[in-house]
Design a protein around this motif. Structure first.
Motif, PDB file in Angstrom:
ATOM      1  N   GLN A 178      20.683  -1.326   7.295  1.00 32.81           N
ATOM      2  CA  GLN A 178      19.368  -0.711   7.476  1.00 32.81           C
ATOM      3  C   GLN A 178      18.284  -1.779   7.395  1.00 32.81           C
ATOM      4  O   GLN A 178      18.379  -2.703   6.585  1.00 32.81           O
ATOM      5  N   PRO A 179      17.297  -1.687   8.258  1.00 37.12           N
ATOM      6  CA  PRO A 179      16.243  -2.700   8.253  1.00 37.12           C
ATOM      7  C   PRO A 179      15.387  -2.585   6.994  1.00 37.12           C
ATOM      8  O   PRO A 179      15.052  -1.485   6.554  1.00 37.12           O
ATOM      9  N   LEU A 180      15.056  -3.727   6.426  1.00 38.87           N
ATOM     10  CA  LEU A 180      14.184  -3.749   5.257  1.00 38.87           C
ATOM     11  C   LEU A 180      12.729  -3.951   5.654  1.00 38.87           C
ATOM     12  O   LEU A 180      11.829  -3.793   4.832  1.00 38.87           O
ATOM     13  N   LEU A 181      12.512  -4.329   6.910  1.00 44.59           N
ATOM     14  CA  LEU A 181      11.170  -4.473   7.471  1.00 44.59           C
ATOM     15  C   LEU A 181      11.068  -3.631   8.742  1.00 44.59           C
ATOM     16  O   LEU A 181      12.046  -3.505   9.475  1.00 44.59           O
ATOM     17  N   THR A 182       9.893  -3.083   8.987  1.00 38.08           N
ATOM     18  CA  THR A 182       9.675  -2.445  10.287  1.00 38.08           C
ATOM     19  C   THR A 182       9.507  -3.556  11.328  1.00 38.08           C
ATOM     20  O   THR A 182       9.250  -4.716  10.983  1.00 38.08           O
ATOM     21  N   ARG A 183       9.619  -3.205  12.601  1.00 36.88           N
ATOM     22  CA  ARG A 183       9.435  -4.194  13.662  1.00 36.88           C
ATOM     23  C   ARG A 183       8.039  -4.803  13.579  1.00 36.88           C
ATOM     24  O   ARG A 183       7.856  -6.014  13.768  1.00 36.88           O
TER      25      ARG A 183
END
Length: 199
Positions: A178-183
């Motif tokens: 899961q990404p820990l930062l948004t794009r």
């Protein structure tokens, strides 16, 4: 690791050395201790490997090749199988080698980064700096094993043995899926870094 009386003396010595080096470090594992653990004489150990350094070279080569084989098998299958006890010992050995700060440990990390770059090239993942991507990813993954004692204390179970190991790996899988930062956050961070480079 392998078991049974069918192992050659050379293989028994190598396995005993890997186990003791992983547990104690190279400096604290004597030729005599290794020979005793392998059920051979110190003379036979020296006959096969020449010295403790020669034995360590053979262990480094074996451990790295086996870990790569096991990881490649996982990559090809695309799924976890049973945790191989041999893998846990080899992993501890390689981490200990890195912690010792030896040239061999550095060479093994460099080799692991090169394998990481090859893996990255075969995926759809994007990086402006594949070498740094593979190196940092490798260092992040190894950090879990370098900090085994700290993780063990916090988790309340040995992170180097089942089931603590599985708990640690499960957490790492959750983190990586899961990404820990948004794009948008990532783009902002990258632009800020670019400005620092240009300043």
């Amino acid at each position: 690791m392998s078991s049974g009386s069918d192992l050659t003396a050379r293989a028994r010595i190598r396995e005993a050395a890997i186990a003791l080096f992983a547990e104690r470090g190279v400096a604290s594992a004597s030729i005599r201790d290794i020979a005793q653990a392998a059920g051979v004489s110190s003379g036979l150990l020296r006959h096969h490997f020449g010295s403790k350094e020669g034995l360590r070279d053979a262990c480094d080569e074996w451990a790295m090749s086996r870990v790569v084989q096991i990881q490649m098998r996982f990559t090809e299958l695309g799924t976890f199988g049973p945790v191989d006890p041999e893998f846990l010992v080899l992993q501890r050995y390689l981490v200990r080698s890195l912690m010792d700060g030896s040239p061999r440990g550095m060479a093994m990390f460099t080799q692991a980064v090169e394998h990481g770059e090859q893996w990255l090239a075969g995926t759809s993942l994007q990086s402006a700096d594949p070498r740094a991507f593979a190196a940092v990813l490798g260092a992040m993954k190894l950090g879990m094993f370098v900090m085994r004692d700290q993780l063990t204390a916090v988790l309340g179970e040995d992170a180097g043995e089942l089931p603590g190991y599985l708990r640690m790996i499960r957490a790492s899988v959750e983190i990586f899926t899961q990404p820990l930062l948004t794009r948008e956050q990532a783009d902002q961070a990258l632009k800020a870094l670019d400005r620092l480079v240009d300043s």
